[in-house]
Scaffold this motif. Structure first.
Motif, PDB file in Angstrom:
ATOM      1  N   ARG A   1     -10.306   8.843  -2.617  1.00 38.64           N
ATOM      2  CA  ARG A   1     -10.542   8.318  -1.341  1.00 38.64           C
ATOM      3  C   ARG A   1     -10.217   6.457  -1.135  1.00 38.64           C
ATOM      4  NH1 ARG A   1     -14.684   9.095   3.936  1.00 38.64           N
ATOM      5  NH2 ARG A   1     -13.241   7.588   5.412  1.00 38.64           N
ATOM      6  N   ASP A   2     -10.297   5.891  -2.063  1.00 33.46           N
ATOM      7  CA  ASP A   2     -10.536   4.540  -2.164  1.00 33.46           C
ATOM      8  C   ASP A   2      -9.252   3.759  -2.207  1.00 33.46           C
ATOM      9  OD1 ASP A   2     -12.898   4.360  -0.859  1.00 33.46           O
ATOM     10  OD2 ASP A   2     -13.912   3.492  -2.994  1.00 33.46           O
ATOM     11  N   ARG A   3      -8.724   4.777  -3.452  1.00 32.38           N
ATOM     12  CA  ARG A   3      -6.895   4.331  -4.533  1.00 32.38           C
ATOM     13  C   ARG A   3      -6.313   5.125  -2.581  1.00 32.38           C
ATOM     14  NH1 ARG A   3      -6.480   6.852  -8.919  1.00 32.38           N
ATOM     15  NH2 ARG A   3      -8.677   8.563  -8.126  1.00 32.38           N
ATOM     16  N   ARG A   4      -6.156   5.754  -2.200  1.00 33.88           N
ATOM     17  CA  ARG A   4      -5.442   6.721  -1.300  1.00 33.88           C
ATOM     18  C   ARG A   4      -5.484   5.384  -0.001  1.00 33.88           C
ATOM     19  NH1 ARG A   4      -7.738  11.665  -2.509  1.00 33.88           N
ATOM     20  NH2 ARG A   4      -8.646  11.256   0.276  1.00 33.88           N
ATOM     21  N   GLU A   5      -6.523   4.696   0.335  1.00 37.91           N
ATOM     22  CA  GLU A   5      -6.555   4.413   0.860  1.00 37.91           C
ATOM     23  C   GLU A   5      -5.998   2.218   0.830  1.00 37.91           C
ATOM     24  OE1 GLU A   5     -10.987   3.877   2.123  1.00 37.91           O
ATOM     25  OE2 GLU A   5     -10.829   5.766   3.154  1.00 37.91           O
ATOM     26  N   VAL A   6      -5.876   2.220  -0.344  1.00 35.60           N
ATOM     27  CA  VAL A   6      -4.716   1.175  -1.007  1.00 35.60           C
ATOM     28  C   VAL A   6      -3.874   1.266  -0.494  1.00 35.60           C
ATOM     29  CG1 VAL A   6      -5.023  -0.757  -2.884  1.00 35.60           C
ATOM     30  CG2 VAL A   6      -7.646   0.449  -2.655  1.00 35.60           C
ATOM     31  N   VAL A   7      -3.379   2.243  -1.277  1.00 39.86           N
ATOM     32  CA  VAL A   7      -1.851   2.524  -0.762  1.00 39.86           C
ATOM     33  C   VAL A   7      -1.602   2.559   0.568  1.00 39.86           C
ATOM     34  CG1 VAL A   7      -0.256   4.268  -1.203  1.00 39.86           C
ATOM     35  CG2 VAL A   7      -1.654   3.687  -2.673  1.00 39.86           C
ATOM     36  N   ALA A   8      -2.421   2.784   1.346  1.00 38.98           N
ATOM     37  CA  ALA A   8      -2.371   3.292   2.705  1.00 38.98           C
ATOM     38  C   ALA A   8      -1.399   1.708   3.565  1.00 38.98           C
ATOM     39  CB  ALA A   8      -3.227   3.716   3.731  1.00 38.98           C
ATOM     40  N   LEU A   9      -2.517   1.174   3.015  1.00 35.44           N
ATOM     41  CA  LEU A   9      -2.873  -0.985   3.489  1.00 35.44           C
ATOM     42  C   LEU A   9      -1.831  -1.447   2.939  1.00 35.44           C
ATOM     43  CD1 LEU A   9      -6.360  -2.886   3.378  1.00 35.44           C
ATOM     44  CD2 LEU A   9      -4.451  -3.544   2.123  1.00 35.44           C
ATOM     45  N   MET A  10      -1.718  -0.818   1.422  1.00 38.70           N
ATOM     46  CA  MET A  10       0.200  -2.293   1.075  1.00 38.70           C
ATOM     47  C   MET A  10       0.624  -1.106   1.831  1.00 38.70           C
ATOM     48  SD  MET A  10      -1.685  -1.523  -2.890  1.00 38.70           S
ATOM     49  CE  MET A  10       0.015  -2.897  -3.700  1.00 38.70           C
ATOM     50  N   ARG A  11       0.616  -0.312   2.308  1.00 38.60           N
ATOM     51  CA  ARG A  11       2.549   0.113   3.025  1.00 38.60           C
ATOM     52  C   ARG A  11       2.048  -0.270   4.078  1.00 38.60           C
ATOM     53  NH1 ARG A  11       4.337   6.093   2.011  1.00 38.60           N
ATOM     54  NH2 ARG A  11       6.676   5.060   2.879  1.00 38.60           N
ATOM     55  N   ALA A  12       1.043  -0.799   4.712  1.00 34.50           N
ATOM     56  CA  ALA A  12       1.252  -0.737   6.086  1.00 34.50           C
ATOM     57  C   ALA A  12       1.085  -2.647   6.068  1.00 34.50           C
ATOM     58  CB  ALA A  12      -0.264  -0.932   7.103  1.00 34.50           C
ATOM     59  N   LYS A  13       0.551  -3.748   4.741  1.00 32.00           N
ATOM     60  CA  LYS A  13       1.328  -4.961   5.091  1.00 32.00           C
ATOM     61  C   LYS A  13       2.757  -5.163   5.040  1.00 32.00           C
ATOM     62  CE  LYS A  13       0.969  -8.629   3.766  1.00 32.00           C
ATOM     63  NZ  LYS A  13       0.516  -9.962   4.236  1.00 32.00           N
ATOM     64  N   GLY A  14       3.492  -3.866   4.749  1.00 33.65           N
ATOM     65  CA  GLY A  14       5.012  -3.985   5.036  1.00 33.65           C
ATOM     66  C   GLY A  14       5.751  -3.772   6.831  1.00 33.65           C
ATOM     67  N   ALA A  15       4.765  -2.949   7.228  1.00 29.77           N
ATOM     68  CA  ALA A  15       4.852  -1.803   8.541  1.00 29.77           C
ATOM     69  C   ALA A  15       4.650  -2.865   9.833  1.00 29.77           C
ATOM     70  CB  ALA A  15       5.075  -0.907   8.366  1.00 29.77           C
ATOM     71  N   ASP A  16       3.010  -3.071   9.196  1.00 29.05           N
ATOM     72  CA  ASP A  16       2.743  -3.636  11.333  1.00 29.05           C
ATOM     73  C   ASP A  16       1.512  -4.170  10.591  1.00 29.05           C
ATOM     74  OD1 ASP A  16       1.233  -4.014  13.085  1.00 29.05           O
ATOM     75  OD2 ASP A  16       0.982  -2.292  13.570  1.00 29.05           O
ATOM     76  N   GLU A  17       1.435  -5.939  10.664  1.00 30.47           N
ATOM     77  CA  GLU A  17      -0.198  -6.909   9.994  1.00 30.47           C
ATOM     78  C   GLU A  17      -1.170  -6.480  10.666  1.00 30.47           C
ATOM     79  OE1 GLU A  17      -0.084  -9.442   8.085  1.00 30.47           O
ATOM     80  OE2 GLU A  17       1.989  -9.076   7.106  1.00 30.47           O
TER      81      GLU A  17
END
Length: 84
Positions: A42-58
């Motif tokens: 779950r923590d790793r999935r959240e990191v991936v989502a966080l990284m993707r969000a960085k490129g889409a919505d600060e």
């Protein structure tokens, strides 16, 4: 690639370019986190989502970063090591 593999991120190169670029940029930092591949799924999935969000919505990125305690703790520890 090692961070994508550690996080189970899949085919990062197939993501929209801004998300892919954000992942590459953050991967340089996150690669320094000891044991990242052994974090709970779950923590790793959240990191991936966080990284993707960085490129889409600060704003979404910062919101996710604020809520991810394990990642914040790991980054704080890295920052402390770099100041010694």
């Amino acid at each position: 690639r090692s961070v994508a593999r550690a996080l189970g991120a899949g085919a990062v190169d197939r993501w929209p370019e801004p998300e892919c670029a954000a992942f590459r940029d953050l991967a340089l930092l996150f690669a320094q986190i000891p044991g990242l591949a052994h974090w709970p799924a779950r923590d790793r999935r959240e990191v991936v989502a966080l990284m993707r969000a960085k490129g889409a919505d600060e704003f979404r990125y910062f919101d996710r970063l604020q809520r991810h305690r394990r990642l914040r703790a790991a980054l704080t520890e890295l920052a402390g090591k770099n100041q010694r």
